[in-house]
Design a protein around this motif. Structure first.
Motif, mmCIF file in Angstrom:
data_model
loop_
_atom_site.group_PDB
_atom_site.id
_atom_site.type_symbol
_atom_site.label_atom_id
_atom_site.label_comp_id
_atom_site.label_asym_id
_atom_site.label_seq_id
_atom_site.Cartn_x
_atom_site.Cartn_y
_atom_site.Cartn_z
ATOM 1 N N GLY A 19 48.504 48.550 46.037
ATOM 2 C CA GLY A 19 49.254 47.887 47.087
ATOM 3 C C GLY A 19 50.010 46.663 46.609
ATOM 4 N N GLU A 20 50.872 46.161 47.484
ATOM 5 C CA GLU A 20 51.685 44.987 47.190
ATOM 6 C C GLU A 20 51.181 43.809 48.022
ATOM 7 O OE1 GLU A 20 54.100 44.934 44.923
ATOM 8 O OE2 GLU A 20 53.655 47.040 44.469
ATOM 9 N N VAL A 21 51.165 42.636 47.410
ATOM 10 C CA VAL A 21 50.687 41.434 48.108
ATOM 11 C C VAL A 21 51.614 40.259 47.812
ATOM 12 C CG1 VAL A 21 48.259 42.151 48.070
ATOM 13 C CG2 VAL A 21 49.183 40.787 46.175
ATOM 14 N N LYS A 22 51.507 39.239 48.671
ATOM 15 C CA LYS A 22 52.219 37.981 48.484
ATOM 16 C C LYS A 22 51.176 36.891 48.268
ATOM 17 C CE LYS A 22 55.656 34.942 48.798
ATOM 18 N NZ LYS A 22 56.765 34.870 47.832
ATOM 19 N N ILE A 23 51.254 36.194 47.117
ATOM 20 C CA ILE A 23 50.289 35.151 46.786
ATOM 21 C C ILE A 23 50.943 33.789 46.939
ATOM 22 C CG2 ILE A 23 48.819 34.182 44.971
ATOM 23 C CD1 ILE A 23 48.524 37.009 43.863
ATOM 24 N N ILE A 24 50.291 32.921 47.703
ATOM 25 C CA ILE A 24 50.788 31.568 47.945
ATOM 26 C C ILE A 24 49.952 30.588 47.125
ATOM 27 C CG2 ILE A 24 51.289 29.838 49.714
ATOM 28 C CD1 ILE A 24 52.824 32.429 50.073
ATOM 29 N N LYS A 25 50.616 29.639 46.456
ATOM 30 C CA LYS A 25 49.889 28.610 45.695
ATOM 31 C C LYS A 25 48.956 29.269 44.690
ATOM 32 C CE LYS A 25 47.351 24.285 46.571
ATOM 33 N NZ LYS A 25 46.556 23.545 47.570
ATOM 34 N N ASP A 26 49.532 30.028 43.794
ATOM 35 C CA ASP A 26 48.780 30.851 42.849
ATOM 36 C C ASP A 26 48.062 30.002 41.798
ATOM 37 O OD1 ASP A 26 47.789 32.883 41.345
ATOM 38 O OD2 ASP A 26 49.689 33.945 41.100
ATOM 39 N N HIS A 27 46.712 30.044 41.796
ATOM 40 C CA HIS A 27 45.914 29.307 40.817
ATOM 41 C C HIS A 27 45.233 30.242 39.816
ATOM 42 C CE1 HIS A 27 46.175 25.291 42.617
ATOM 43 N NE2 HIS A 27 46.053 25.866 43.797
ATOM 44 N N ARG A 28 45.616 31.497 39.776
ATOM 45 C CA ARG A 28 44.932 32.444 38.908
ATOM 46 C C ARG A 28 45.187 32.166 37.428
ATOM 47 N NH1 ARG A 28 47.114 38.022 40.543
ATOM 48 N NH2 ARG A 28 49.021 36.779 40.607
ATOM 49 N N THR A 29 44.198 32.522 36.628
ATOM 50 C CA THR A 29 44.360 32.402 35.190
ATOM 51 C C THR A 29 45.217 33.559 34.674
ATOM 52 O OG1 THR A 29 42.403 33.741 34.691
ATOM 53 C CG2 THR A 29 42.070 31.367 35.019
ATOM 54 N N LYS A 30 45.644 33.446 33.435
ATOM 55 C CA LYS A 30 46.446 34.507 32.826
ATOM 56 C C LYS A 30 45.666 35.814 32.801
ATOM 57 C CE LYS A 30 49.069 35.614 28.638
ATOM 58 N NZ LYS A 30 49.457 35.129 27.281
ATOM 59 N N ALA A 31 44.374 35.743 32.486
ATOM 60 C CA ALA A 31 43.537 36.940 32.436
ATOM 61 C C ALA A 31 43.386 37.576 33.809
ATOM 62 C CB ALA A 31 42.169 36.592 31.858
ATOM 63 N N GLN A 32 43.226 36.743 34.849
ATOM 64 C CA GLN A 32 43.098 37.283 36.197
ATOM 65 C C GLN A 32 44.360 38.012 36.627
ATOM 66 O OE1 GLN A 32 41.996 33.738 38.361
ATOM 67 N NE2 GLN A 32 39.817 34.222 38.294
ATOM 68 N N LYS A 33 45.501 37.461 36.277
ATOM 69 C CA LYS A 33 46.763 38.130 36.603
ATOM 70 C C LYS A 33 46.871 39.463 35.864
ATOM 71 C CE LYS A 33 49.242 33.792 37.458
ATOM 72 N NZ LYS A 33 50.339 32.900 36.999
ATOM 73 N N GLU A 34 46.459 39.459 34.600
ATOM 74 C CA GLU A 34 46.562 40.669 33.779
ATOM 75 C C GLU A 34 45.702 41.797 34.327
ATOM 76 O OE1 GLU A 34 45.760 42.051 29.131
ATOM 77 O OE2 GLU A 34 45.775 39.919 29.674
ATOM 78 N N TYR A 35 44.529 41.432 34.883
ATOM 79 C CA TYR A 35 43.607 42.453 35.386
ATOM 80 C C TYR A 35 43.665 42.607 36.904
ATOM 81 C CZ TYR A 35 41.632 42.754 30.725
ATOM 82 O OH TYR A 35 41.460 42.959 29.369
ATOM 83 N N ASN A 36 44.756 42.162 37.513
ATOM 84 C CA ASN A 36 44.986 42.356 38.947
ATOM 85 C C ASN A 36 43.890 41.744 39.816
ATOM 86 O OD1 ASN A 36 47.479 43.430 39.254
ATOM 87 N ND2 ASN A 36 46.815 45.549 39.534
ATOM 88 N N ILE A 37 43.391 40.580 39.411
ATOM 89 C CA ILE A 37 42.430 39.852 40.221
ATOM 90 C C ILE A 37 43.209 38.932 41.166
ATOM 91 C CG2 ILE A 37 40.508 38.225 40.228
ATOM 92 C CD1 ILE A 37 39.858 40.984 39.045
ATOM 93 N N ILE A 38 42.864 38.976 42.428
ATOM 94 C CA ILE A 38 43.532 38.126 43.420
ATOM 95 C C ILE A 38 42.510 37.210 44.075
ATOM 96 C CG2 ILE A 38 45.384 39.786 43.887
ATOM 97 C CD1 ILE A 38 43.824 40.557 46.464
ATOM 98 N N HIS A 39 43.001 36.148 44.694
ATOM 99 C CA HIS A 39 42.174 35.278 45.534
ATOM 100 C C HIS A 39 42.572 35.566 46.985
ATOM 101 C CE1 HIS A 39 41.863 32.190 41.989
ATOM 102 N NE2 HIS A 39 41.323 33.351 41.721
ATOM 103 N N PRO A 40 41.780 36.335 47.709
ATOM 104 C CA PRO A 40 42.172 36.764 49.067
ATOM 105 C C PRO A 40 42.449 35.630 50.046
ATOM 106 C CG PRO A 40 40.371 38.109 48.249
ATOM 107 C CD PRO A 40 40.535 36.986 47.275
ATOM 108 N N CYS A 41 41.922 34.422 49.786
ATOM 109 C CA CYS A 41 42.141 33.317 50.725
ATOM 110 C C CYS A 41 43.583 32.821 50.702
ATOM 111 C CB CYS A 41 41.185 32.162 50.429
ATOM 112 S SG CYS A 41 41.446 31.348 48.833
#
Length: 325
Positions: free
Chosen positions: A290-312
């Motif tokens: 699926g497609e999502v919109k992330i606001i105020k993205d604090h994810r690490t490079k690794a989290q982005k690479e492995y499609n980890i999101i912060h649902p909040c």
């Protein structure tokens, strides 16, 4: 009083430990993450502490709860919480308050109604002798009758290390400043190295970000109260959310104008969460589809690479599938 209304939309709740033992100490400006069961779901939100560690030693925390009819949990606590109710609380968390190692001994704190609770908690910590620094609070309001907890603030100014300035943007009143805080005004208070704290709603944060850039202060001396940026999609769309937990699948509705955490709560699906602004990472979840919109993205490079999101801080833009581990 265990529950007291201090403004039409603000109540102070006194929380006691079940065994009446002392509670974890904390710095001024901390918050608690509270989890409450409402109907068939568990809801989690943050509430700033109004008290200090002096009260925690007696087994008591005080939190402030603003009534927000658009937020189910805040509205429920404000309207329905009663003496004797039991709920789950985190230890105090501090991403905002004063730190003697990091911050200067002179602190300027700009707050509106959204940030006055951590401001008062920081001032109380000084008055209780827990912290030792000079604090000047600039309380922003449109009109005088919008100011809350004025008496409590004024009582704290009997301490020589605490000063409060009230600034009204839409009204003139004797004894109160009128107008807006700009670079020149702030500069007049920075006669020595200072830390600047901003505890206000999102539009104020953006304004003061520009003001502080003109002052050319080192970023390490600037603190912003955690705030989830407002987001509205062009259309209010409904999607299907598939949730995988321990190899079991659940489906629920989700919406383009609600965070995924909110949709999970409304569906009665529990997910650990704390900060609700993307910084702590407790709610991190794998996005399978699926497609999502992330606001105020604090994810690490690794989290982005492995499609980890912060649902909040994440909004669905299509049907989605996620794994909660």
């Amino acid at each position: 009083e265990i529950i007291r209304e201090v403004a039409p939309n603000l109540k102070i709740f006194t929380l006691e430990s079940r065994n009446q033992s002392s509670l974890a100490p904390f710095r001024g400006g901390s918050y608690l993450t509270i989890t409450v069961k409402i109907e068939n779901g568990y809801y989690t939100r943050n509430f700033f502490l109004y008290s200090t560690s002096k009260d925690a030693n007696k087994g008591v925390y005080e939190i402030g709860v603003f009534d927000n009819p658009e937020d189910k949990m805040s509205h429920y606590i404000f309207d329905e919480m009663k003496i004797g109710d039991i709920f789950i609380s985190s230890h105090p968390i501090n991403h905002f308050g004063y730190n003697m190692v990091r911050d200067e001994n002179n602190v300027l704190l700009i707050a509106d109604n959204n940030g006055i609770l951590p401001a008062i908690s920081m001032a109380k910590a000084i008055d209780d002798g827990i912290d030792t620094y000079d604090l000047t609070i600039f309380y922003l309001a449109h009109k005088y009758d919008e100011i809350i907890l004025e008496r409590e603030l004024n009582d704290l100014t009997t301490n020589e290390h605490i000063n409060v300035n009230y600034i009204l943007s839409a009204e003139q009143k004797p004894g109160y400043l009128n107008g807006f805080i700009d670079t020149n005004y702030l500069r007049s208070f920075i006669s020595r190295p200072s830390s600047i704290f901003i505890a206000a709603e999102e539009k104020q944060l953006k304004y003061f970000n520009n003001v502080l850039e003109e002052l050319k202060l080192p970023r390490k001396y600037i603190r912003y109260m955690p705030v989830l940026p407002e987001y509205q999609s062009a259309q209010d769309l409904k999607f299907v959310m598939t949730v995988v937990i321990n190899n079991e699948k659940f489906t629920a509705d989700c919406y383009s104008n609600k965070t995924i955490v909110t949709s999970l709560e409304e569906a009665g699906i529990y997910i650990p969460s704390s900060c609700h602004d993307g910084t702590c990472g407790l709610c991190k979840t794998e996005l399978l589809k699926g497609e999502v919109k992330i606001i105020k993205d604090h994810r690490t490079k690794a989290q982005k690479e492995y499609n980890i999101i912060h649902p909040c801080i994440t909004y669905p833009m299509s049907d989605i599938t996620i794994i909660i581990r």
